[in-house]
Scaffold this motif. Structure first.
Motif, PDB file in Angstrom:
ATOM      1  N   ARG A  90     -21.788  49.235 -79.623  1.00 34.73           N
ATOM      2  CA  ARG A  90     -21.317  48.285 -78.617  1.00 34.73           C
ATOM      3  C   ARG A  90     -21.661  48.830 -77.231  1.00 34.73           C
ATOM      4  O   ARG A  90     -21.534  50.028 -76.968  1.00 34.73           O
ATOM      5  CB  ARG A  90     -19.811  48.067 -78.714  1.00 34.73           C
ATOM      6  CG  ARG A  90     -19.360  47.460 -80.019  1.00 34.73           C
ATOM      7  CD  ARG A  90     -18.060  46.661 -79.832  1.00 34.73           C
ATOM      8  NE  ARG A  90     -16.977  47.478 -79.299  1.00 34.73           N
ATOM      9  CZ  ARG A  90     -15.857  46.963 -78.759  1.00 34.73           C
ATOM     10  NH1 ARG A  90     -15.709  45.660 -78.663  1.00 34.73           N
ATOM     11  NH2 ARG A  90     -14.911  47.758 -78.329  1.00 34.73           N
ATOM     12  N   SER A  91     -22.064  47.955 -76.355  1.00 30.91           N
ATOM     13  CA  SER A  91     -22.422  48.395 -75.008  1.00 30.91           C
ATOM     14  C   SER A  91     -22.547  47.184 -74.090  1.00 30.91           C
ATOM     15  O   SER A  91     -22.564  46.037 -74.544  1.00 30.91           O
ATOM     16  CB  SER A  91     -23.734  49.180 -75.014  1.00 30.91           C
ATOM     17  OG  SER A  91     -24.798  48.368 -75.478  1.00 30.91           O
ATOM     18  N   ILE A  92     -22.631  47.473 -72.801  1.00 30.29           N
ATOM     19  CA  ILE A  92     -22.896  46.445 -71.788  1.00 30.29           C
ATOM     20  C   ILE A  92     -24.080  46.935 -70.958  1.00 30.29           C
ATOM     21  O   ILE A  92     -24.135  48.115 -70.578  1.00 30.29           O
ATOM     22  CB  ILE A  92     -21.683  46.206 -70.875  1.00 30.29           C
ATOM     23  CG1 ILE A  92     -20.425  45.922 -71.703  1.00 30.29           C
ATOM     24  CG2 ILE A  92     -21.954  45.052 -69.909  1.00 30.29           C
ATOM     25  CD1 ILE A  92     -19.152  45.887 -70.877  1.00 30.29           C
TER      26      ILE A  92
ATOM     27  N   VAL B 214     -24.066  41.793 -73.236  1.00 29.81           N
ATOM     28  CA  VAL B 214     -23.032  42.437 -74.039  1.00 29.81           C
ATOM     29  C   VAL B 214     -23.566  42.592 -75.454  1.00 29.81           C
ATOM     30  O   VAL B 214     -23.951  41.602 -76.091  1.00 29.81           O
ATOM     31  CB  VAL B 214     -21.729  41.630 -74.050  1.00 29.81           C
ATOM     32  CG1 VAL B 214     -20.692  42.295 -74.972  1.00 29.81           C
ATOM     33  CG2 VAL B 214     -21.165  41.492 -72.642  1.00 29.81           C
TER      34      VAL B 214
ATOM     35  N   SER C  43     -22.914  43.914 -79.379  1.00 31.25           N
ATOM     36  CA  SER C  43     -21.925  44.267 -80.390  1.00 31.25           C
ATOM     37  C   SER C  43     -22.618  44.248 -81.737  1.00 31.25           C
ATOM     38  O   SER C  43     -23.387  43.324 -82.024  1.00 31.25           O
ATOM     39  CB  SER C  43     -20.755  43.276 -80.384  1.00 31.25           C
ATOM     40  OG  SER C  43     -19.795  43.635 -81.366  1.00 31.25           O
TER      41      SER C  43
ATOM     42  N   THR D 256     -18.186  38.198 -67.047  1.00 31.73           N
ATOM     43  CA  THR D 256     -18.833  38.305 -68.361  1.00 31.73           C
ATOM     44  C   THR D 256     -17.936  39.034 -69.354  1.00 31.73           C
ATOM     45  O   THR D 256     -17.793  38.620 -70.509  1.00 31.73           O
ATOM     46  CB  THR D 256     -20.183  39.040 -68.230  1.00 31.73           C
ATOM     47  OG1 THR D 256     -21.021  38.343 -67.309  1.00 31.73           O
ATOM     48  CG2 THR D 256     -20.892  39.127 -69.581  1.00 31.73           C
ATOM     49  N   VAL D 257     -17.316  40.134 -68.904  1.00 29.98           N
ATOM     50  CA  VAL D 257     -16.400  40.887 -69.762  1.00 29.98           C
ATOM     51  C   VAL D 257     -15.211  40.016 -70.172  1.00 29.98           C
ATOM     52  O   VAL D 257     -14.808  39.982 -71.352  1.00 29.98           O
ATOM     53  CB  VAL D 257     -15.920  42.168 -69.053  1.00 29.98           C
ATOM     54  CG1 VAL D 257     -14.798  42.841 -69.855  1.00 29.98           C
ATOM     55  CG2 VAL D 257     -17.083  43.138 -68.854  1.00 29.98           C
TER      56      VAL D 257
ATOM     57  N   TYR E  26     -16.263  37.408 -72.795  1.00 27.80           N
ATOM     58  CA  TYR E  26     -16.417  37.991 -74.130  1.00 27.80           C
ATOM     59  C   TYR E  26     -15.047  38.299 -74.739  1.00 27.80           C
ATOM     60  O   TYR E  26     -14.779  37.963 -75.902  1.00 27.80           O
ATOM     61  CB  TYR E  26     -17.254  39.263 -74.059  1.00 27.80           C
ATOM     62  CG  TYR E  26     -17.422  39.941 -75.402  1.00 27.80           C
ATOM     63  CD1 TYR E  26     -18.464  39.573 -76.255  1.00 27.80           C
ATOM     64  CD2 TYR E  26     -16.532  40.927 -75.827  1.00 27.80           C
ATOM     65  CE1 TYR E  26     -18.609  40.175 -77.502  1.00 27.80           C
ATOM     66  CE2 TYR E  26     -16.665  41.529 -77.067  1.00 27.80           C
ATOM     67  CZ  TYR E  26     -17.703  41.154 -77.893  1.00 27.80           C
ATOM     68  OH  TYR E  26     -17.830  41.747 -79.126  1.00 27.80           O
TER      69      TYR E  26
ATOM     70  N   LEU F 104     -13.703  44.432 -75.191  1.00 32.79           N
ATOM     71  CA  LEU F 104     -14.398  45.476 -74.442  1.00 32.79           C
ATOM     72  C   LEU F 104     -13.379  46.259 -73.622  1.00 32.79           C
ATOM     73  O   LEU F 104     -12.543  45.667 -72.939  1.00 32.79           O
ATOM     74  CB  LEU F 104     -15.445  44.845 -73.508  1.00 32.79           C
ATOM     75  CG  LEU F 104     -16.526  43.995 -74.181  1.00 32.79           C
ATOM     76  CD1 LEU F 104     -17.353  43.275 -73.125  1.00 32.79           C
ATOM     77  CD2 LEU F 104     -17.422  44.861 -75.060  1.00 32.79           C
TER      78      LEU F 104
ATOM     79  N   VAL G  83     -21.507  51.557 -70.407  1.00 34.33           N
ATOM     80  CA  VAL G  83     -22.254  50.612 -69.570  1.00 34.33           C
ATOM     81  C   VAL G  83     -23.569  51.269 -69.159  1.00 34.33           C
ATOM     82  O   VAL G  83     -23.580  52.429 -68.726  1.00 34.33           O
ATOM     83  CB  VAL G  83     -21.447  50.206 -68.323  1.00 34.33           C
ATOM     84  CG1 VAL G  83     -22.288  49.344 -67.389  1.00 34.33           C
ATOM     85  CG2 VAL G  83     -20.175  49.474 -68.734  1.00 34.33           C
TER      86      VAL G  83
END
Length: 282
Positions: A149-151, A164, A166, A199-200, A203, A212, A218
């Protein structure tokens, strides 16, 4: 590495508006390339990858029943036509199967404007260059991350991409224009931070059981990567660790972002299988 900056007005909103003039800039870019190498690029034997802006592109992860391979293309087109807010007549559609449960077929779908893609390919033709691969820029960045998982936040002089990830698959992609010609990253930081937070929140609103938080890393690229003093303002209350987007080596690949590896001419007359994704042309 060679770089050439085109004057303002040749590309507007991610779309090439003057193919002839931009093609001249492309020719200038390749002017210093060795003749043997240039011959490969012109003949199509070289490994040129052309990046298409993600602006006005649409992305979805869709779930379909278990289907025979021969039925998948039509099923994806029908479902994309149902869930996408733009007519498929205006879009090229690419898709790739991704891991899912035994009782379903999960598919990542990318839809991008025909107008933008056609203008880009026409420009390359005028420049005498034959690309072998077309990538959507946001998807190309996704391949660089080796985290479940990351941004990712990518900032250009007039653009912002936030992705984003996942299960190593893009779940949300936002591509926006940054207003204000000549503004620095610092000048646009309030807008960038707001869009990152939005955006976070978007999601998290649909992933209540796997939100998140500060444990999700990030990654930044583009102009923002050169300004580490601005990174805390980017993540805000999320308070995640921020680092520069790494080069895509030794990555465990589940999602391959290359949307096409097409033989001339563009556009494809119908769907074709090339490398990692299928393209459906309207």
């Amino acid at each position: 590495m060679a770089k050439h900056t085109a004057r303002p007005g040749l590309v507007v909103g991610g779309v090439i508006v003057d193919e002839a003039k931009v093609s001249e800039k492309v020719k200038e870019l390749f002017a210093g390339v060795k003749l043997s190498k240039m011959n490969q690029f012109v003949s199509g034997k070289g490994k040129i990858i052309v990046g298409l802006s993600g602006r006005d592109s649409l992305y979805r992860v869709i779930s379909l029943p278990v289907l025979e391979k021969s039925m998948l293309a039509e099923a994806v087109r029908r479902e994309a036509g149902r869930v996408l807010p733009v007519s498929l007549d205006q879009l090229y559609l690419a898709y790739q199967r991704i891991p899912g449960n035994d009782n379903e077929t999960r598919v990542f779908v990318a839809a991008f404007p025909k107008k933008s893609a056609d203008a880009l390919i026409k420009t390359m033709r005028l420049a005498g260059v034959a690309p072998r691969v077309l990538d959507l820029a946001p998807l190309a960045l996704c391949i660089s991350v080796n985290e479940p998982r990351s941004i990712i936040a990518d900032v250009g002089s007039d653009s912002l991409n936030i992705m984003v990830m996942s299960e190593r698959v893009p779940q949300v992609i936002r591509s926006l224009s940054l207003s204000g010609e000549g503004k620095s990253v610092a000048d646009n930081m309030a807008t960038i931070s707001e869009e990152f937070s939005r955006t976070v929140a978007f999601y998290n609103s649909s992933h209540q059981q796997a939100q998140l938080d500060s444990s999700v890393p990030v990654f930044v690229s583009g102009d923002l990567a050169k300004n580490p003093d601005l990174w805390p303002a980017l993540v805000g209350q999320l308070n995640s660790k921020v680092s520069v987007l790494p080069l895509p080596f030794n990555i465990r690949l589940i999602f391959l972002p290359t949307i096409s590896s097409l033989i001339w001419p563009w556009p494809p007359k119908n769907w074709v299988w090339k490398k990692s994704m299928l393209i459906l042309a309207g």
